[in-house]
Design a protein around this motif. Structure first.
Motif, PDB file in Angstrom:
ATOM      1  N   TYR A   1       0.850  -1.188   0.000  1.00  0.00           N
ATOM      2  CA  TYR A   1       0.000   0.000   0.000  1.00  0.00           C
ATOM      3  C   TYR A   1       0.891   1.246   0.000  1.00  0.00           C
ATOM      4  O   TYR A   1       1.726   1.428   0.882  1.00  0.00           O
ATOM      5  N   ILE A   2       0.693   2.120  -0.993  1.00  0.00           N
ATOM      6  CA  ILE A   2       1.523   3.312  -1.134  1.00  0.00           C
ATOM      7  C   ILE A   2       0.635   4.532  -1.345  1.00  0.00           C
ATOM      8  O   ILE A   2      -0.292   4.496  -2.162  1.00  0.00           O
ATOM      9  N   SER A   3       0.924   5.597  -0.609  1.00  0.00           N
ATOM     10  CA  SER A   3       0.265   6.885  -0.809  1.00  0.00           C
ATOM     11  C   SER A   3       1.348   7.947  -0.934  1.00  0.00           C
ATOM     12  O   SER A   3       2.174   8.106  -0.033  1.00  0.00           O
TER      13      SER A   3
ATOM     14  N   GLU B   1      -1.228  -3.452  -4.034  1.00  0.00           N
ATOM     15  CA  GLU B   1      -2.674  -3.534  -3.887  1.00  0.00           C
ATOM     16  C   GLU B   1      -3.328  -2.158  -3.915  1.00  0.00           C
ATOM     17  O   GLU B   1      -4.499  -2.044  -4.282  1.00  0.00           O
ATOM     18  N   ARG B   2      -2.580  -1.121  -3.520  1.00  0.00           N
ATOM     19  CA  ARG B   2      -3.085   0.250  -3.560  1.00  0.00           C
ATOM     20  C   ARG B   2      -1.954   1.197  -3.914  1.00  0.00           C
ATOM     21  O   ARG B   2      -0.876   1.130  -3.346  1.00  0.00           O
ATOM     22  N   LEU B   3      -2.239   2.122  -4.831  1.00  0.00           N
ATOM     23  CA  LEU B   3      -1.327   3.240  -5.088  1.00  0.00           C
ATOM     24  C   LEU B   3      -2.171   4.487  -5.248  1.00  0.00           C
ATOM     25  O   LEU B   3      -3.019   4.569  -6.133  1.00  0.00           O
ATOM     26  N   ARG B   4      -1.936   5.458  -4.375  1.00  0.00           N
ATOM     27  CA  ARG B   4      -2.658   6.726  -4.429  1.00  0.00           C
ATOM     28  C   ARG B   4      -1.643   7.853  -4.607  1.00  0.00           C
ATOM     29  O   ARG B   4      -0.716   7.980  -3.812  1.00  0.00           O
ATOM     30  N   ILE B   5      -1.822   8.641  -5.655  1.00  0.00           N
ATOM     31  CA  ILE B   5      -0.964   9.795  -5.920  1.00  0.00           C
ATOM     32  C   ILE B   5      -1.832  11.042  -5.869  1.00  0.00           C
ATOM     33  O   ILE B   5      -2.843  11.128  -6.584  1.00  0.00           O
ATOM     34  N   SER B   6      -1.465  12.001  -5.044  1.00  0.00           N
ATOM     35  CA  SER B   6      -2.293  13.202  -4.877  1.00  0.00           C
ATOM     36  C   SER B   6      -1.393  14.411  -4.677  1.00  0.00           C
ATOM     37  O   SER B   6      -0.169  14.311  -4.610  1.00  0.00           O
TER      38      SER B   6
ATOM     39  N   ARG C   1      -5.866  -1.368  -6.760  1.00  0.00           N
ATOM     40  CA  ARG C   1      -6.623  -0.121  -6.858  1.00  0.00           C
ATOM     41  C   ARG C   1      -5.642   1.039  -7.047  1.00  0.00           C
ATOM     42  O   ARG C   1      -4.597   1.093  -6.398  1.00  0.00           O
ATOM     43  N   PHE C   2      -6.019   1.965  -7.931  1.00  0.00           N
ATOM     44  CA  PHE C   2      -5.145   3.093  -8.254  1.00  0.00           C
ATOM     45  C   PHE C   2      -5.971   4.374  -8.239  1.00  0.00           C
ATOM     46  O   PHE C   2      -7.128   4.388  -8.668  1.00  0.00           O
ATOM     47  N   GLN C   3      -5.347   5.453  -7.748  1.00  0.00           N
ATOM     48  CA  GLN C   3      -6.048   6.736  -7.725  1.00  0.00           C
ATOM     49  C   GLN C   3      -5.065   7.874  -7.978  1.00  0.00           C
ATOM     50  O   GLN C   3      -3.962   7.896  -7.424  1.00  0.00           O
ATOM     51  N   MET C   4      -5.455   8.790  -8.850  1.00  0.00           N
ATOM     52  CA  MET C   4      -4.757  10.068  -9.030  1.00  0.00           C
ATOM     53  C   MET C   4      -5.750  11.180  -8.730  1.00  0.00           C
ATOM     54  O   MET C   4      -6.811  11.244  -9.348  1.00  0.00           O
TER      55      MET C   4
ATOM     56  N   PHE D   1      -8.892  10.559 -11.144  1.00  0.00           N
ATOM     57  CA  PHE D   1      -9.024   9.292 -11.870  1.00  0.00           C
ATOM     58  C   PHE D   1      -8.889   8.138 -10.879  1.00  0.00           C
ATOM     59  O   PHE D   1      -7.976   8.113 -10.050  1.00  0.00           O
ATOM     60  N   ARG D   2      -9.813   7.173 -10.969  1.00  0.00           N
ATOM     61  CA  ARG D   2      -9.782   5.985 -10.125  1.00  0.00           C
ATOM     62  C   ARG D   2      -9.839   4.737 -10.994  1.00  0.00           C
ATOM     63  O   ARG D   2     -10.589   4.675 -11.966  1.00  0.00           O
ATOM     64  N   TYR D   3      -9.045   3.762 -10.620  1.00  0.00           N
ATOM     65  CA  TYR D   3      -9.015   2.493 -11.343  1.00  0.00           C
ATOM     66  C   TYR D   3      -9.193   1.362 -10.330  1.00  0.00           C
ATOM     67  O   TYR D   3      -8.583   1.403  -9.268  1.00  0.00           O
ATOM     68  N   PRO D   4     -10.034   0.375 -10.585  1.00  0.00           N
ATOM     69  CA  PRO D   4     -10.742   0.082 -11.834  1.00  0.00           C
ATOM     70  C   PRO D   4     -12.135   0.695 -11.947  1.00  0.00           C
ATOM     71  O   PRO D   4     -12.861   0.354 -12.879  1.00  0.00           O
ATOM     72  N   GLN D   5     -12.547   1.569 -10.991  1.00  0.00           N
ATOM     73  CA  GLN D   5     -13.865   2.193 -11.114  1.00  0.00           C
ATOM     74  C   GLN D   5     -13.996   2.952 -12.425  1.00  0.00           C
ATOM     75  O   GLN D   5     -15.072   3.015 -13.017  1.00  0.00           O
ATOM     76  N   MET D   6     -12.881   3.538 -12.892  1.00  0.00           N
ATOM     77  CA  MET D   6     -12.841   4.195 -14.197  1.00  0.00           C
ATOM     78  C   MET D   6     -11.795   3.476 -15.040  1.00  0.00           C
ATOM     79  O   MET D   6     -10.888   2.841 -14.504  1.00  0.00           O
ATOM     80  N   THR D   7     -11.925   3.539 -16.329  1.00  0.00           N
ATOM     81  CA  THR D   7     -10.987   2.870 -17.218  1.00  0.00           C
ATOM     82  C   THR D   7     -10.476   3.838 -18.260  1.00  0.00           C
ATOM     83  O   THR D   7     -11.149   4.809 -18.605  1.00  0.00           O
TER      84      THR D   7
END
Length: 479
Positions: A260-262, A286-291, A321-324, A362-368
């Motif tokens: 898990y990385i933020s 399992e998680r990467l969040r970049i903000s 799961r990925f999020q920008m 942007f969220r993945y896989p909720q968005m593609t």
């Protein structure tokens, strides 16, 4: 019928321990300390917790530091030490309480915030009372009263000593503020101390540190058991809007447990993707969040859609799961690129609010990033993995698609968003046969919960073959 009544005093010791966990130590001692021998015995086994003095008056806090803690040192499991609205409180604490680790057998977690810099070295030590704790927090952020006293400290002068002095810590939280000075990089090269291998640390949070320190801490196998990482990367004002140069990707072998990385930043989105590429390739994340907040319109502010799509497709994990999520700021007198990049994201996601000059989300896989996947008859296998999150699939000459591509299609366990399949270009061969690979469509359709449309632009013979596939026909009708 005789009614039996139980007294409060007759409850089991286990229940009392659960009840006492909700009471502050000073209230607990005042109420039960001298009640009777049974409660005295229960109290000697009860762990105590010193919470934050944020909602505690100065007199009570001093009572804890000079009266309660010295007498019940062996029972405290958590301490929150601070000089917020309590000047010189820690000086009194150090003068009244033994700092030897053997005096604190139950101590598991400590929070230290807003303390003078002169006490920093006192609290650090090989036999300090912090030596055996599992969770440690240290906060001297910009909003703390004593923050200015730490101006002579760089981030590596704070982070690395904490790692080296406390090998038993499993969770480390450091809020230290921006420590970049004018000659930081030369100081880092000359004076950054050696890092010991840490065998226990599982969660690391740093706000803020340099990109160079983050690379040094993660590389070379210093944190073999690290599982969760949360970092705010600080940046010099002159470097805002300038994409940092790429470094060697972090090797999966040196952080085998990292899941898990933020990352919060103001520049360097593409660098983050490159740095963690090997972990993504090994399906470890399992998680990467970049903000953060980045420069609006800069050509290096965001990765191109093709690059991000390719990076996301590296993993085979079904739980990734990925999020920008970024706010955009404008830098005066700086050349800004056109809206092409933002339009590219909006088109790829089909969402008009994904990216603009104010925000990016942007969220993945909720968005593609791929609404359409195209399968063609060609002489090679596609370089990019097939996107299982596409909404539409176009297949040209199904009967002549290479076997390797068919295997890739069948290897996908679920097409999460596939709604439509287009068939085109299939014509009968010399023997008049067409549609030999139609069974593979059934395999895809069965694994597509949202599939409901099949469009055929082809010879009528293909339609006859399709109509003979009863199972696929039933599936289409049911959807």
């Amino acid at each position: 019928m005789t009614e039996q009544r139980s007294c409060f005093e007759h409850l089991s010791a286990e229940i009392f321990h659960l009840i006492f966990d909700y009471l502050a130590p000073h209230d607990l001692l005042r109420a039960f300390k001298k009640l009777n021998k049974r409660f005295t015995t229960i109290l000697t086994q009860q762990p105590f917790y010193l919470s934050s003095n944020r909602h505690m008056n100065f007199k009570l806090y001093l009572r804890y530091l000079t009266k309660i803690i010295p007498k019940y040192t062996s029972q405290f499991a958590y301490l929150n030490l601070s000089e917020r609205r309590a000047p010189h409180a820690l000086d009194l604490f150090i003068s009244e309480v033994s700092l030897d680790k053997w005096a604190w057998p139950k101590l598991q977690a400590v929070t230290i915030e807003d303390v003078p810099s002169l006490l920093f070295g006192t609290l650090l030590g090989d036999d300090s009372f912090l030596s055996n704790i599992h969770s440690l927090s240290f906060d001297i952020g910009h909003d703390r009263y004593y923050h200015s006293q730490y101006e002579q400290f760089t981030d590596f002068n704070i982070v690395i000593p904490f790692l080296n002095y406390y090998p038993q810590v499993r969770s480390l939280y450091l809020r230290i503020g921006n420590r970049l000075c004018q000659n930081y990089f030369s100081l880092f090269d000359q004076h950054c101390p050696r890092i010991n291998i840490h065998q226990n640390l599982q969660t690391l949070t740093i706000h803020e540190c340099s990109r160079e320190l983050l690379i040094k801490v993660l590389n070379n196998g210093y944190l073999l058991r690290l599982r969760r990482l949360s970092v705010t990367i600080c940046c010099a004002f002159a470097d805002l809007g300038i994409e940092p140069p790429n470094t060697m990707p972090l090797q999966q072998a040196v952080v085998p447990e990292l899941r898990y990385i933020s990352i919060k930043l103001s520049v360097g989105v593409i660098w983050v993707l490159n740095f963690f590429e090997d972990l993504q390739r090994h399906s470890q994340l399992e998680r990467l969040r970049i903000s953060g907040d980045i420069k609006a319109g800069g050509k290096d502010s965001l990765p191109r859609v093709a690059l991000l799509r390719q990076w996301l497709a590296l993993t085979k994990s079904k739980t990734f799961r990925f999020q920008m999520k970024f706010g955009m700021y404008h830098v005066p007198n700086r050349e800004e690129c056109s809206d092409d990049l933002y339009a590219e994201y909006r088109q790829a996601t089909g969402n008009p609010s994904t990216a603009n000059y104010e925000q990016m989300y942007f969220r993945y896989p909720q968005m593609t990033l791929s609404n359409l996947t195209t399968i063609k008859n060609n002489n090679c296998v596609p370089d990019e993995p097939i996107d299982e999150n596409c909404q539409e699939m176009e297949i040209y000459e199904l009967d002549y698609v290479k076997d390797e591509v068919i295997q890739q299609l069948e290897a996908v366990p679920c097409w999460h968003r596939l709604r439509k399949i287009n068939l085109e270009g299939d014509f009968p061969d010399d023997s008049g046969i067409v549609g030999e690979n139609i069974a593979h469509l059934l395999h895809i359709a069965k694994r597509s919960p949202n599939f409901h449309e099949l469009y055929i632009k082809s010879d009528l013979d293909f339609g006859r073959v399709l109509s003979s596939n009863i199972e696929l026909g039933i599936l289409l009708i049911s959807n």
